[in-house]
Scaffold this motif. Structure first.
Motif, PDB file in Angstrom:
ATOM      1  N   GLN A   1       0.827  -1.207   0.000  1.00 47.19           N
ATOM      2  CA  GLN A   1       0.000   0.000   0.000  1.00 47.19           C
ATOM      3  C   GLN A   1       0.860   1.257   0.000  1.00 47.19           C
ATOM      4  O   GLN A   1       0.504   2.264  -0.624  1.00 47.19           O
ATOM      5  N   MET A   2       1.997   1.212   0.677  1.00 51.22           N
ATOM      6  CA  MET A   2       2.905   2.362   0.686  1.00 51.22           C
ATOM      7  C   MET A   2       3.538   2.592  -0.685  1.00 51.22           C
ATOM      8  O   MET A   2       3.829   3.731  -1.059  1.00 51.22           O
ATOM      9  N   ARG A   3       3.740   1.512  -1.432  1.00 51.19           N
ATOM     10  CA  ARG A   3       4.316   1.634  -2.769  1.00 51.19           C
ATOM     11  C   ARG A   3       3.274   1.881  -3.861  1.00 51.19           C
ATOM     12  O   ARG A   3       3.626   2.069  -5.022  1.00 51.19           O
ATOM     13  N   ALA A   4       2.007   1.863  -3.481  1.00 50.06           N
ATOM     14  CA  ALA A   4       0.934   2.008  -4.475  1.00 50.06           C
ATOM     15  C   ALA A   4       1.038   3.298  -5.291  1.00 50.06           C
ATOM     16  O   ALA A   4       0.815   3.272  -6.513  1.00 50.06           O
ATOM     17  N   PRO A   5       1.369   4.456  -4.689  1.00 51.23           N
ATOM     18  CA  PRO A   5       1.497   5.669  -5.524  1.00 51.23           C
ATOM     19  C   PRO A   5       2.542   5.539  -6.625  1.00 51.23           C
ATOM     20  O   PRO A   5       2.378   6.103  -7.714  1.00 51.23           O
ATOM     21  N   CYS A   6       3.624   4.787  -6.362  1.00 50.98           N
ATOM     22  CA  CYS A   6       4.629   4.560  -7.409  1.00 50.98           C
ATOM     23  C   CYS A   6       4.028   3.795  -8.578  1.00 50.98           C
ATOM     24  O   CYS A   6       4.291   4.111  -9.745  1.00 50.98           O
TER      25      CYS A   6
ATOM     26  N   GLY B   1      13.340  10.954 -11.048  1.00 52.73           N
ATOM     27  CA  GLY B   1      13.849  11.415  -9.762  1.00 52.73           C
ATOM     28  C   GLY B   1      12.842  11.222  -8.636  1.00 52.73           C
ATOM     29  O   GLY B   1      13.198  10.752  -7.540  1.00 52.73           O
ATOM     30  N   LEU B   2      11.582  11.574  -8.902  1.00 50.70           N
ATOM     31  CA  LEU B   2      10.542  11.396  -7.883  1.00 50.70           C
ATOM     32  C   LEU B   2      10.301   9.921  -7.578  1.00 50.70           C
ATOM     33  O   LEU B   2      10.081   9.542  -6.422  1.00 50.70           O
ATOM     34  N   TYR B   3      10.336   9.080  -8.611  1.00 49.63           N
ATOM     35  CA  TYR B   3      10.116   7.643  -8.408  1.00 49.63           C
ATOM     36  C   TYR B   3      11.183   7.049  -7.493  1.00 49.63           C
ATOM     37  O   TYR B   3      10.870   6.349  -6.512  1.00 49.63           O
ATOM     38  N   LEU B   4      12.444   7.334  -7.794  1.00 45.15           N
ATOM     39  CA  LEU B   4      13.526   6.797  -6.968  1.00 45.15           C
ATOM     40  C   LEU B   4      13.497   7.386  -5.560  1.00 45.15           C
ATOM     41  O   LEU B   4      13.778   6.683  -4.579  1.00 45.15           O
ATOM     42  N   HIS B   5      13.160   8.662  -5.445  1.00 37.45           N
ATOM     43  CA  HIS B   5      13.065   9.288  -4.119  1.00 37.45           C
ATOM     44  C   HIS B   5      11.952   8.642  -3.292  1.00 37.45           C
ATOM     45  O   HIS B   5      12.148   8.348  -2.098  1.00 37.45           O
ATOM     46  N   PHE B   6      10.804   8.403  -3.924  1.00 40.70           N
ATOM     47  CA  PHE B   6       9.686   7.800  -3.201  1.00 40.70           C
ATOM     48  C   PHE B   6      10.013   6.366  -2.804  1.00 40.70           C
ATOM     49  O   PHE B   6       9.695   5.923  -1.691  1.00 40.70           O
ATOM     50  N   VAL B   7      10.641   5.614  -3.716  1.00 41.18           N
ATOM     51  CA  VAL B   7      11.020   4.238  -3.400  1.00 41.18           C
ATOM     52  C   VAL B   7      12.018   4.210  -2.242  1.00 41.18           C
ATOM     53  O   VAL B   7      11.913   3.366  -1.339  1.00 41.18           O
ATOM     54  N   SER B   8      12.981   5.119  -2.253  1.00 50.97           N
ATOM     55  CA  SER B   8      13.958   5.177  -1.160  1.00 50.97           C
ATOM     56  C   SER B   8      13.297   5.516   0.161  1.00 50.97           C
ATOM     57  O   SER B   8      13.675   4.969   1.215  1.00 50.97           O
ATOM     58  N   GLN B   9      12.316   6.409   0.117  1.00 49.75           N
ATOM     59  CA  GLN B   9      11.596   6.752   1.348  1.00 49.75           C
ATOM     60  C   GLN B   9      10.829   5.560   1.900  1.00 49.75           C
ATOM     61  O   GLN B   9      10.837   5.310   3.113  1.00 49.75           O
ATOM     62  N   VAL B  10      10.148   4.817   1.016  1.00 50.74           N
ATOM     63  CA  VAL B  10       9.406   3.630   1.462  1.00 50.74           C
ATOM     64  C   VAL B  10      10.366   2.576   2.010  1.00 50.74           C
ATOM     65  O   VAL B  10      10.088   1.931   3.032  1.00 50.74           O
ATOM     66  N   ASN B  11      11.520   2.407   1.363  1.00 50.63           N
ATOM     67  CA  ASN B  11      12.483   1.408   1.816  1.00 50.63           C
ATOM     68  C   ASN B  11      13.136   1.769   3.138  1.00 50.63           C
ATOM     69  O   ASN B  11      13.690   0.891   3.816  1.00 50.63           O
ATOM     70  N   SER B  12      13.107   3.033   3.501  1.00 55.46           N
ATOM     71  CA  SER B  12      13.723   3.457   4.761  1.00 55.46           C
ATOM     72  C   SER B  12      12.752   3.438   5.939  1.00 55.46           C
ATOM     73  O   SER B  12      13.137   3.791   7.060  1.00 55.46           O
ATOM     74  N   THR B  13      11.514   3.027   5.715  1.00 52.19           N
ATOM     75  CA  THR B  13      10.531   2.995   6.791  1.00 52.19           C
ATOM     76  C   THR B  13      10.739   1.792   7.699  1.00 52.19           C
ATOM     77  O   THR B  13      11.400   0.809   7.340  1.00 52.19           O
ATOM     78  N   ASP B  14      10.145   1.869   8.872  1.00 54.16           N
ATOM     79  CA  ASP B  14      10.232   0.765   9.833  1.00 54.16           C
ATOM     80  C   ASP B  14       9.509  -0.471   9.322  1.00 54.16           C
ATOM     81  O   ASP B  14       9.907  -1.601   9.622  1.00 54.16           O
ATOM     82  N   VAL B  15       8.433  -0.262   8.541  1.00 55.46           N
ATOM     83  CA  VAL B  15       7.688  -1.401   7.990  1.00 55.46           C
ATOM     84  C   VAL B  15       8.592  -2.236   7.091  1.00 55.46           C
ATOM     85  O   VAL B  15       8.623  -3.479   7.176  1.00 55.46           O
ATOM     86  N   CYS B  16       9.356  -1.581   6.220  1.00 55.86           N
ATOM     87  CA  CYS B  16      10.243  -2.304   5.306  1.00 55.86           C
ATOM     88  C   CYS B  16      11.347  -3.021   6.079  1.00 55.86           C
ATOM     89  O   CYS B  16      11.689  -4.173   5.766  1.00 55.86           O
ATOM     90  N   LYS B  17      11.896  -2.397   7.107  1.00 58.41           N
ATOM     91  CA  LYS B  17      12.985  -3.013   7.869  1.00 58.41           C
ATOM     92  C   LYS B  17      12.491  -4.210   8.679  1.00 58.41           C
ATOM     93  O   LYS B  17      13.172  -5.250   8.745  1.00 58.41           O
ATOM     94  N   ARG B  18      11.336  -4.086   9.279  1.00 59.86           N
ATOM     95  CA  ARG B  18      10.781  -5.232  10.010  1.00 59.86           C
ATOM     96  C   ARG B  18      10.473  -6.379   9.056  1.00 59.86           C
ATOM     97  O   ARG B  18      10.709  -7.547   9.364  1.00 59.86           O
TER      98      ARG B  18
END
Length: 248
Positions: free
Chosen positions: A78-83, A136-153
């Motif tokens: 769901q967090m990646r859905a905007p991408c 640029g926006l796509y990679l920035h958004f993907v990096s932001q999602v990957n840096s969340t606690d949800v992705c790390k857990r």
């Protein structure tokens, strides 16, 4: 000599437009493939259907761990859905507009209009800039999602079972989206340059045609052709009169 470059420019524009449509479709495919590749076991195709999409006959998770990974997969997708939705809408719109310009511009040299070419040049420039910004926006958004606690857990949970591919690094699908996006931007910028050259050449062609139409030689030629037709008609009418007199 001015007529020689015109078909070359127009052919080159057509080839670039065809390649741009193809690259846009590749971007579209890579966006969907990138989402599917990071969806996880419990999110079929990345849309959170709640069933196992990989190795469905065997579940590596059980009990509370299974419920936890389901929740994390659902949140992550769901967090990646905007991408996904943004990438699909952008690449599909660019492909359709490019195809429209390809079809509309497929005309003989004499029927081309400067306004149409100017509109195509503006579209090429805007599409190239938009693709650079979109990547640029796509990679920035993907990096932001990957840096969340949800992705790390989620990464730790999958790594515990030996699945290291579900990590928080930029995946190959996302890199492919960026690569084809940059390629599309380069193609649109190249089309912009070729379109400018085509406008100059078409203007020169139209100016040459207008001068040839109003030149004295052409006027003399037109008058001689008209005089020839008049003499021909006069001879025909005199022949008809003679034939009528013979019959009488």
């Amino acid at each position: 000599m001015t007529l020689t470059p015109i078909p070359i420019f127009l052919l080159l524009i057509g080839i670039l437009k065809f390649v741009e449509v193809t690259v846009n479709l590749l971007v579209l495919i890579c966006v969907g493939a990138a989402q599917a590749s990071v969806a996880g076991f419990t999110s079929l195709g990345g849309f959170g259907t709640g069933s196992f999409s990989l190795n469905s006959a065997y579940s590596p998770f059980e009990g509370t761990e299974l419920q936890e990974v389901r929740d994390l997969d659902m949140q992550f997708t769901q967090m990646r859905a905007p991408c996904v939705y943004g990438g699909v809408a952008f690449s599909l719109t660019a492909a359709v507009l490019t195809l429209v310009f390809l079809v509309v511009g497929a005309k003989p040299i004499q029927q081309l209009r400067i306004r149409l070419l100017a509109g195509e040049c503006a579209f090429n420039l805007l599409a190239g800039v938009a693709y650079v910004v979109a990547v640029g926006l796509y990679l920035h958004f993907v990096s932001q999602v990957n840096s969340t606690d949800v992705c790390k857990r989620r990464e730790r949970l999958y790594a515990r079972r030996g699945y290291t591919s579900m990590n928080c690094a930029v995946q190959g699908g996302d890199a492919a989206v960026a690569l084809f996006g940059v390629a599309a931007a380069c193609l649109y910028f190249a089309s912009f340059v070729v379109c400018i050259l085509a406008i100059r050449t078409v203007r020169a062609f139209q100016s040459h045609a207008a001068k040839a139409q109003h030149s004295p030689k052409s006027s003399v030629r037109d008058r001689s052709v008209r005089n020839h037709h008049a003499v021909h008609r006069t001879s025909e009418s005199s022949h008809n009169v003679q034939a009528l007199a013979t019959l009488v």
